[in-house]
Design an enzyme around this catalytic site. Sequence first.
Site, mmCIF file in Angstrom:
data_model
loop_
_atom_site.group_PDB
_atom_site.id
_atom_site.type_symbol
_atom_site.label_atom_id
_atom_site.label_comp_id
_atom_site.label_asym_id
_atom_site.label_seq_id
_atom_site.Cartn_x
_atom_site.Cartn_y
_atom_site.Cartn_z
ATOM 1 N N PRO A 47 0.824 -1.220 0.000
ATOM 2 C CG PRO A 47 -0.190 -1.189 2.097
ATOM 3 C CD PRO A 47 0.578 -2.066 1.165
ATOM 4 C CD GLU B 42 1.509 -4.359 10.265
ATOM 5 O OE1 GLU B 42 1.538 -3.197 9.842
ATOM 6 O OE2 GLU B 42 0.455 -4.987 10.483
ATOM 7 N NE ARG C 30 -8.562 -6.464 -20.429
ATOM 8 C CZ ARG C 30 -8.682 -5.287 -21.061
ATOM 9 N NH1 ARG C 30 -7.783 -4.348 -20.892
ATOM 10 N NH2 ARG C 30 -9.719 -5.064 -21.849
ATOM 11 C CG ASP D 167 -9.905 -1.630 -22.391
ATOM 12 O OD1 ASP D 167 -10.876 -2.176 -22.915
ATOM 13 O OD2 ASP D 167 -8.844 -2.218 -22.113
HETATM 14 CL CL1 6GU Z 1 -0.281 -3.754 -3.569
HETATM 15 N N1 6GU Z 1 -0.783 -4.494 -1.075
HETATM 16 C C1 6GU Z 1 -1.456 -4.384 0.075
HETATM 17 N N2 6GU Z 1 -1.156 -5.207 1.083
HETATM 18 N N3 6GU Z 1 -2.408 -3.508 0.278
HETATM 19 C C2 6GU Z 1 -2.695 -2.704 -0.743
HETATM 20 C C3 6GU Z 1 -2.051 -2.759 -1.957
HETATM 21 C C4 6GU Z 1 -1.076 -3.685 -2.099
HETATM 22 N N4 6GU Z 1 -2.551 -1.820 -2.775
HETATM 23 C C5 6GU Z 1 -3.495 -1.214 -2.060
HETATM 24 N N5 6GU Z 1 -3.588 -1.731 -0.838
#
Ligand code: 6GU
Length: 229
Positions: A85, A112, A154, A169
Amino acid sequence: MKIDVVSVFPTYLEPLKLSLIGKAINEGLIELAIHDLRDYTHDKHKTVDEPPYGGGPGMVMKPEPWGEAIDELVNPETILVIPTPSGRPFTQELAQEYSQTKHIVFACGRFEGIDSRIAQYYSSNIRVDEVSIGDYVLAGGEAAVLVIVEAAARLIPGVLGNSESFIDDSFALGEMAALIEGPVYTRPPVWRELAVPEILLSGDHEKIANWRLAQARNKTAEIRPDLVD
Ligand code: 6GU
């Protein structure tokens, strides 16, 4: 294209063998290998995580098993993708880039995250992308890998049945750049008193193209004003 995925939940990646991507694998357009991180541990308990230095909640993935797995899989042309994230946003542009990449290794963190020295170490020899699929927190990188691989796969020539079908798209690069696709319809012409817009039945392809562009612009302005200049 060769894809290696390393995870402590290798079965989570099984859906990659279905549908569009499964077909591309069977046709030799994609080579997929899924690896269990615990196969790169050496202790009885196959330990992959420990509490974080400096304290705090949760567990951090130890660097040693990751180092052994990645050493075995990468070559100088590999892109190492670490879903997190805290990574840079995954976009259609990055999907396009990955679709033209010879080899990607995905390192799926849980808990984590992975000890930061993994990204640091490999960055000095190969391209390392820490990538996020959106502003929310998942429990691990596996679901993100499903998303990233599907978006990239894709776009590989020959993977979609109709080679034109990704041109307009939502988010495709080109004429419809950064517009959300407008509404789509198929038969019957009237369903529960709702009629298909008449112009789509007119056979006038130029008018239809202009109408679709206007619809896409209106919808984008309404629900994604951030995409409008
Ligand atoms: Cl790539 N990994 C995790 N654990 N949480 C996320 C993410 C990735 N992208 C958004 N939230």
